[in-house]
Design an enzyme around this catalytic site. Structure first.
Site, PDB file in Angstrom:
ATOM      1  N   SER A 135       7.243  33.495  55.940  1.00 10.79           N
ATOM      2  CA  SER A 135       8.595  33.053  56.264  1.00 10.79           C
ATOM      3  C   SER A 135       9.336  32.627  55.020  1.00 10.79           C
ATOM      4  O   SER A 135       8.738  32.174  54.048  1.00 10.79           O
ATOM      5  CB  SER A 135       8.568  31.895  57.257  1.00 10.79           C
ATOM      6  N   HIS A 192       6.877  29.615  64.850  1.00 10.33           N
ATOM      7  CA  HIS A 192       7.904  29.267  63.850  1.00 10.33           C
ATOM      8  C   HIS A 192       9.232  29.929  64.217  1.00 10.33           C
ATOM      9  O   HIS A 192      10.281  29.287  64.224  1.00 10.33           O
ATOM     10  CB  HIS A 192       7.449  29.714  62.450  1.00 10.33           C
ATOM     11  N   GLU A 196      12.702  28.305  65.279  1.00 10.14           N
ATOM     12  CA  GLU A 196      13.880  28.661  64.472  1.00 10.14           C
ATOM     13  C   GLU A 196      15.048  29.084  65.384  1.00 10.14           C
ATOM     14  O   GLU A 196      16.184  28.653  65.185  1.00 10.14           O
ATOM     15  CB  GLU A 196      13.489  29.804  63.531  1.00 10.14           C
TER      16      GLU A 196
END
Ligand code: 2AM
Length: 490
Positions: A135, A192, A196
């Site tokens: 990421s 994640h 997000e």
């Protein structure tokens, strides 16, 4: 070709190319391959023109055979191609060229189900397959991403020696950790991305309220975001949005760029995998789902335009003072806590049921820098998850409990006001409904249980006794129907 290279990279588009440069700048020798050689040539030419410590560490190869021949053994090859069929294509061509003990790492946004499958197929030829989340976007790949590798521990040890120096550095250490067995790395990356989605949607909703609910001008909204970014809501996403909302249109004479940006988002984002996985594992993630749904609804512009004409008028601003802005900030923080609670609960379930054995506090630690959701807030998440015995849900943590209690009034007022104005807050209100559900000792699903018992004799449990019960319900009111057009007095 120079001596044996430390690492091979397949796929030299933005992410793969920048990771290659990142590795080289940290003194690793990299052999790079791309299906279309022009991309390889462009990377080499760009690197050649720059003076930096990694110059000369990259070798471009034209064939996979050359890549394999260029690597020291056991070989470590990072695959950075488009998620999906491209990864299978590459593996089908690459695996026969490799030897037992070699490690292939998929750094794309692959579905964890695909990773599980590839672990087995690659393993059949003695090759270790590692799913690794990466990421940080283009800049993260170049200057230090957050790296989320899973798979066998021995593979991690071998990779960590190479990758640690290329990862982002937070005050709590390098942003790389062993995420767990099997497909854990891609599962962690998926979580994640789901978080997000929620973070981005919550901020977008706050912008909508400040602009269309309170009628604030763009510069004032930017100031509000900048102020939030200086406090407990500090995050990379808040910081960039403070800039986004005040950016002038770079193609127009005047006006804001944001006003010219179409609201239609893609339908293919990786965050969509989270609600799917959540349903498979039986965990509710309504804030993340709301954020995914918000993008799906945004992708129906014709319908929205027709209905906008039919159900006009659009919301009218109701100017308010500081208190309303503060309440929106409280709503943002509380909604965010709920989104993280959901994401980590899903990860905890996967760590257990899918046998990942993931250390959740470590995951919060490696998201502290390098990745898109990086923020100070993750320190609090890590502290809560690391506390022994860790709370199995973030809302059980005393510190988060205090924050929620402090924000609750403003959160409710924000949702109430927005509802009265007809401004949807999908993620902020989904979080509130989530909170108001999980904080209740008794839910109206007792009605559902009764209904199920009445029509299907499914049975139910009682609050006051052990065991399973079923009642013989009086069905008079459900069976005695007035005949259509029949005698009303009969
Ligand atoms: P390309 O430059 O030849 O298109 C992102 O799309 C990256 O994935 C690019 O480097 C692209 O290579 C690569 N890619 C996409 N499909 C691929 C495939 N089937 N095999 C190999 N690489 C592929």
């Amino acid at each position: 070709m120079a001596g044996p290279h430390d690492v091979g990279i397949i796929g030299l588009a933005v992410m793969g190319g920048n990771l290659t440069r990142n590795f080289a700048r940290h003194g690793l020798t990299v052999a790079g391959y791309n299906r279309t050689y022009t991309r390889t040539a462009a990377l080499l030419a760009a690197e050649h023109d720059r003076a930096h410590p990694g110059r000369g560490c990259i070798t471009g190869v034209r064939r996979l055979e050359d890549l394999v021949a260029a690597l020291r053994r056991p070989r470590r090859i990072l695959v950075m191609v488009k998620a999906g069929a491209a990864v299978d294509d590459v593996l089908a061509r690459l695996t026969p060229l490799l030897s037992s003990g070699d490690i292939v790492i998929d750094g794309g946004n692959s579905s964890f189900h695909d990773t599980d499958r590839r672990v087995v197929t690659a393993g059949a030829s003695g090759v270790t397959f590692v799913g690794m989340g990466v990421s940080g976007g283009a800049a993260g790949a170049l200057y230090g991403p957050s790296l989320m590798p899973g798979g066998p521990k021995h593979a991690y040890r071998s990779l960590a020696r190479l990758f640690t120096r290329t990862a982002a550095m937070a005050d709590s250490g390098p942003c790389i950790t062993y995420c767990g067995r099997g497909s854990a790395g891609h599962f962690v990356k998926m979580i994640h991305n789901g978080i997000e989605y929620a973070d981005m949607q919550i901020i977008a909703e706050a912008q909508d309220l400040l602009r269309n609910g309170l009628g604030l001008p763009a510069s004032a909204i930017s100031d509000v975001f900048a102020e939030w970014n200086a406090g407990e809501l500090a995050s990379y996403l808040m910081a960039i949005t403070a800039d986004i909302v005040r950016a002038p249109d770079d193609l127009g004479e005047n006006g804001l760029l944001l006003d010219q940006i179409d609201d239609v988002t893609g339908r293919t984002g990786s965050g969509r995998m989270v609600p799917q996985a959540a349903l498979e594992l039986g965990i509710a993630v309504p804030t993340i789902t709301a954020a995914v749904d918000a993008r799906l609804l945004a992708s129906l512009p014709e319908l929205r335009q027709r209905l906008a004409r039919r159900f006009a008028p659009a919301p009218r601003p109701m100017p308010q003072r500081r208190a309303a802005v503060r309440a929106i900030g409280e709503a943002v923080l509380a909604a965010k806590i709920c989104a993280y609670a959901q994401g980590f609960q899903l990860l905890a379930e996967a760590a257990d049921v899918l046998d990942y054995g993931t250390d959740l506090a470590e995951v919060a630690r490696i998201w502290k820098a390098g990745c898109i959701i990086r923020s100070e807030f993750l320190d609090e998440v890590r502290t809560a998850l690391a506390r022994a015995p860790g709370p199995d849900h973030l809302l059980q943590d005393a510190a988060f409990g205090r924050t929620i209690r402090r924000c609750l009034g403003g959160w409710r007022r924000t949702v109430q006001r927005a509802t009265a104005q007809g401004i949807a807050l999908p993620a902020i209100s989904a979080s509130l409904a989530y909170f108001d559900t999980v904080r209740r000792a008794h839910l109206p699903t007792n009605v559902v249980q009764a209904q199920r018992d009445l029509f299907g004799a499914h049975g139910y449990q009682r609050r006051d006794r052990h065991g399973r019960f079923s009642s013989s319900w009086s069905v008079a009111s459900t069976t005695r129907r007035r005949p259509k057009g029949g005698d009303r007095h009969g």
